[in-house]
Design an enzyme around this catalytic site. Structure first.
Site, PDB file in Angstrom:
ATOM      1  N   ARG A   6      -0.013  -9.172  13.432  1.00 61.28           N
ATOM      2  CA  ARG A   6      -0.645  -8.144  12.606  1.00 61.28           C
ATOM      3  C   ARG A   6      -1.500  -8.775  11.514  1.00 61.28           C
ATOM      4  NH1 ARG A   6       4.371  -5.370  10.712  1.00 61.28           N
ATOM      5  NH2 ARG A   6       3.057  -3.967   9.523  1.00 61.28           N
TER       6      ARG A   6
ATOM      7  N   ARG B 293      11.621  -5.778   4.638  1.00 61.99           N
ATOM      8  CA  ARG B 293      11.347  -4.338   4.485  1.00 61.99           C
ATOM      9  C   ARG B 293      12.355  -3.508   5.279  1.00 61.99           C
ATOM     10  NH1 ARG B 293       5.421  -1.869   5.453  1.00 61.99           N
ATOM     11  NH2 ARG B 293       5.611  -2.738   7.543  1.00 61.99           N
TER      12      ARG B 293
ATOM     13  N   ARG C 140      -9.674   0.647   9.074  1.00 60.81           N
ATOM     14  CA  ARG C 140      -9.228  -0.728   9.318  1.00 60.81           C
ATOM     15  C   ARG C 140     -10.247  -1.501  10.142  1.00 60.81           C
ATOM     16  NH1 ARG C 140      -3.003   0.439   9.254  1.00 60.81           N
ATOM     17  NH2 ARG C 140      -2.107  -1.610   8.917  1.00 60.81           N
TER      18      ARG C 140
ATOM     19  N   ARG D  98      11.514  -1.905  10.832  1.00 63.75           N
ATOM     20  CA  ARG D  98      10.492  -1.427  11.767  1.00 63.75           C
ATOM     21  C   ARG D  98      10.371  -2.394  12.935  1.00 63.75           C
ATOM     22  NH1 ARG D  98       5.113   0.252   8.482  1.00 63.75           N
ATOM     23  NH2 ARG D  98       4.154  -0.956  10.156  1.00 63.75           N
TER      24      ARG D  98
ATOM     25  N   LYS E 171       0.836  -1.211   0.000  1.00 56.73           N
ATOM     26  CA  LYS E 171       0.000   0.000   0.000  1.00 56.73           C
ATOM     27  C   LYS E 171       0.874   1.266   0.000  1.00 56.73           C
ATOM     28  CE  LYS E 171      -2.111  -1.216   3.817  1.00 56.73           C
ATOM     29  NZ  LYS E 171      -1.396  -2.501   4.049  1.00 56.73           N
TER      30      LYS E 171
HETATM   31  P1  ADP Z   1       2.210  -1.891   3.202  1.00 54.22           P
HETATM   32  O1  ADP Z   1       2.204  -0.383   3.143  1.00 54.22           O
HETATM   33  O2  ADP Z   1       1.003  -2.502   2.528  1.00 54.22           O
HETATM   34  O3  ADP Z   1       2.411  -2.440   4.587  1.00 54.22           O
HETATM   35  P2  ADP Z   1       4.781  -1.647   1.830  1.00 54.22           P
HETATM   36  O4  ADP Z   1       4.449  -0.749   0.674  1.00 54.22           O
HETATM   37  O5  ADP Z   1       5.535  -1.042   2.964  1.00 54.22           O
HETATM   38  O6  ADP Z   1       3.447  -2.404   2.346  1.00 54.22           O
HETATM   39  O7  ADP Z   1       5.589  -2.895   1.215  1.00 54.22           O
HETATM   40  C1  ADP Z   1       6.078  -3.952   2.063  1.00 54.22           C
HETATM   41  C2  ADP Z   1       7.436  -4.452   1.535  1.00 54.22           C
HETATM   42  O8  ADP Z   1       7.248  -5.108   0.287  1.00 54.22           O
HETATM   43  C3  ADP Z   1       8.461  -3.346   1.295  1.00 54.22           C
HETATM   44  O9  ADP Z   1       9.736  -3.848   1.642  1.00 54.22           O
HETATM   45  C4  ADP Z   1       8.359  -3.077  -0.218  1.00 54.22           C
HETATM   46  O10 ADP Z   1       9.610  -2.623  -0.755  1.00 54.22           O
HETATM   47  C5  ADP Z   1       7.984  -4.448  -0.770  1.00 54.22           C
HETATM   48  N1  ADP Z   1       7.071  -4.419  -1.921  1.00 54.22           N
HETATM   49  C6  ADP Z   1       5.986  -3.608  -2.092  1.00 54.22           C
HETATM   50  N2  ADP Z   1       5.334  -3.917  -3.243  1.00 54.22           N
HETATM   51  C7  ADP Z   1       6.023  -4.960  -3.793  1.00 54.22           C
HETATM   52  C8  ADP Z   1       5.843  -5.744  -5.006  1.00 54.22           C
HETATM   53  N3  ADP Z   1       4.796  -5.519  -5.835  1.00 54.22           N
HETATM   54  N4  ADP Z   1       6.722  -6.738  -5.230  1.00 54.22           N
HETATM   55  C9  ADP Z   1       7.739  -6.989  -4.383  1.00 54.22           C
HETATM   56  N5  ADP Z   1       7.972  -6.296  -3.243  1.00 54.22           N
HETATM   57  C10 ADP Z   1       7.127  -5.285  -2.947  1.00 54.22           C
HETATM   58  P1  AMP Z   2       0.985   0.439   9.198  1.00 55.35           P
HETATM   59  O1  AMP Z   2       2.134   1.394   9.073  1.00 55.35           O
HETATM   60  O2  AMP Z   2      -0.163   0.791   8.331  1.00 55.35           O
HETATM   61  O3  AMP Z   2       1.435  -1.005   9.037  1.00 55.35           O
HETATM   62  O4  AMP Z   2       0.441   0.579  10.716  1.00 55.35           O
HETATM   63  C1  AMP Z   2       1.280   0.316  11.812  1.00 55.35           C
HETATM   64  C2  AMP Z   2       0.449   0.142  13.074  1.00 55.35           C
HETATM   65  O5  AMP Z   2      -0.256   1.356  13.382  1.00 55.35           O
HETATM   66  C3  AMP Z   2      -0.646  -0.933  13.027  1.00 55.35           C
HETATM   67  O6  AMP Z   2      -0.133  -2.231  13.277  1.00 55.35           O
HETATM   68  C4  AMP Z   2      -1.605  -0.439  14.124  1.00 55.35           C
HETATM   69  O7  AMP Z   2      -1.093  -0.724  15.421  1.00 55.35           O
HETATM   70  C5  AMP Z   2      -1.540   1.071  13.933  1.00 55.35           C
HETATM   71  N1  AMP Z   2      -2.579   1.533  12.978  1.00 55.35           N
HETATM   72  C6  AMP Z   2      -2.389   1.998  11.718  1.00 55.35           C
HETATM   73  N2  AMP Z   2      -3.559   2.322  11.136  1.00 55.35           N
HETATM   74  C7  AMP Z   2      -4.531   2.050  12.054  1.00 55.35           C
HETATM   75  C8  AMP Z   2      -5.947   2.143  12.054  1.00 55.35           C
HETATM   76  N3  AMP Z   2      -6.647   2.607  11.002  1.00 55.35           N
HETATM   77  N4  AMP Z   2      -6.617   1.755  13.167  1.00 55.35           N
HETATM   78  C9  AMP Z   2      -5.948   1.304  14.250  1.00 55.35           C
HETATM   79  N5  AMP Z   2      -4.622   1.169  14.316  1.00 55.35           N
HETATM   80  C10 AMP Z   2      -3.896   1.548  13.227  1.00 55.35           C
END
Ligand code: ADP
Ligand code: AMP
Length: 222
Positions: free
Chosen positions: A172, A129, A90, A161, A16
């Site tokens: 998660r 990541r 969410r 992270r 995302k």
């Molecule tokens: P989200 O925001 O949904 O938690 P991220 O955008 O942070 O996910 O992506 C999670 C990990 O996967 C990151 O390390 C990113 O570089 C990698 N990633 C994202 N999209 C792809 C893809 N289409 N193919 C391979 N790796 C990806």
């Molecule tokens: P993310 O960066 O989107 O993976 O979010 C990291 C963490 O923030 C999640 O695991 C939750 O603990 C909190 N969080 C993010 N978005 C929400 C939401 N809409 N509602 C509740 N907790 C959230």
């Protein structure tokens, strides 16, 4: 130009944030990243950050009342001409709060963009990541920085992270399946859900979303 009011849905690690960075550039949309905002609060130890910390570190959702107020304020302040919401809603409660807020402003959601990927894919993604403190995202194998451990965009160090440790990743994912997946039906029933295969490479997913948004925009104008 017609307004785009968009949310990004999908499991943690589906891509995302990666897609949001590209869509922000394409459409010049104000980006509201819930996880980033909460991490900023945590870092600067605000009242909200202190209240959210233990939930985030455990892989649980922060309670609705805290998150809803924070995000709806942002939508009012920065999303008057459209927005890209990442990580909100969410829960069904959050979806309903967003719908009420938009209705009160005489607006509505354009689409809920669902990026889908199975658990084993997102576990591998989150394990590799790396992020900088400004939120730029990399993957050690799939999307590495030019220089190991350093952000291409601002030279800041890349770290893992705290919630990307294996046990928290599993938690998660369980939280996602239990509390966020029901939103698929919620948006499907309202004709707003658009699905994307998040297992494709970054460029393919991006192209597909962009094409869908271009079509939606045309339909809005008709
Ligand atoms: P989200 O925001 O949904 O938690 P991220 O955008 O942070 O996910 O992506 C999670 C990990 O996967 C990151 O390390 C990113 O570089 C990698 N990633 C994202 N999209 C792809 C893809 N289409 N193919 C391979 N790796 C990806
Ligand atoms: P993310 O960066 O989107 O993976 O979010 C990291 C963490 O923030 C999640 O695991 C939750 O603990 C909190 N969080 C993010 N978005 C929400 C939401 N809409 N509602 C509740 N907790 C959230």
């Amino acid at each position: 130009m017609s307004e785009l009011n968009l949310i990004l849905l999908g499991p943690p690690g589906a891509g995302k944030g990666t897609q949001a960075a590209r869509l922000r550039e394409d459409f010049g949309l104000p980006y509201i990243g819930t996880g980033d905002l909460l991490r900023e609060h945590k870092q600067s130890e605000t009242e909200l950050g202190l209240a959210a910390k233990s939930y985030m570190d455990n892989g649980d959702l922060v309670p609705d009342d805290l998150v809803i107020a924070m995000i709806l304020d942002k939508v009012e302040e920065e999303g008057q001409d459209g927005f890209l919401l990442d990580g909100f809603p969410r829960t069904i409660g959050q979806s309903e709060a967003l719908a009420r807020e938009l209705e009160g402003m005489g607006r509505r959601l354009t689409a809920a963009l669902l990026i889908e990927a199975p658990d084993e894919v997102v576990i591998a993604r989150l394990s590799g990541r790396r992020v900088c403190s400004a939120g730029h995202v990399y993957h050690v194998e799939d999307d590495p920085p030019k220089h190991e451990g350093v952000c291409d965009q601002d030279g800041k160090p890349l770290t893992r992270r705290k919630d990307d440790e294996p046990e928290t990743i599993r938690k998660r994912l369980a939280t996602y399946h239990a509390q966020t997946e029901p939103l698929k039906d919620y948006y499907e029933e309202r004709g707003l859900l658009r699905r994307f295969d998040g297992t494709r490479d970054v460029t393919e997913v991006h192209d597909h979303i962009r094409a869908t948004l271009a079509t939606l925009r045309l339909e809005e104008r008709l």
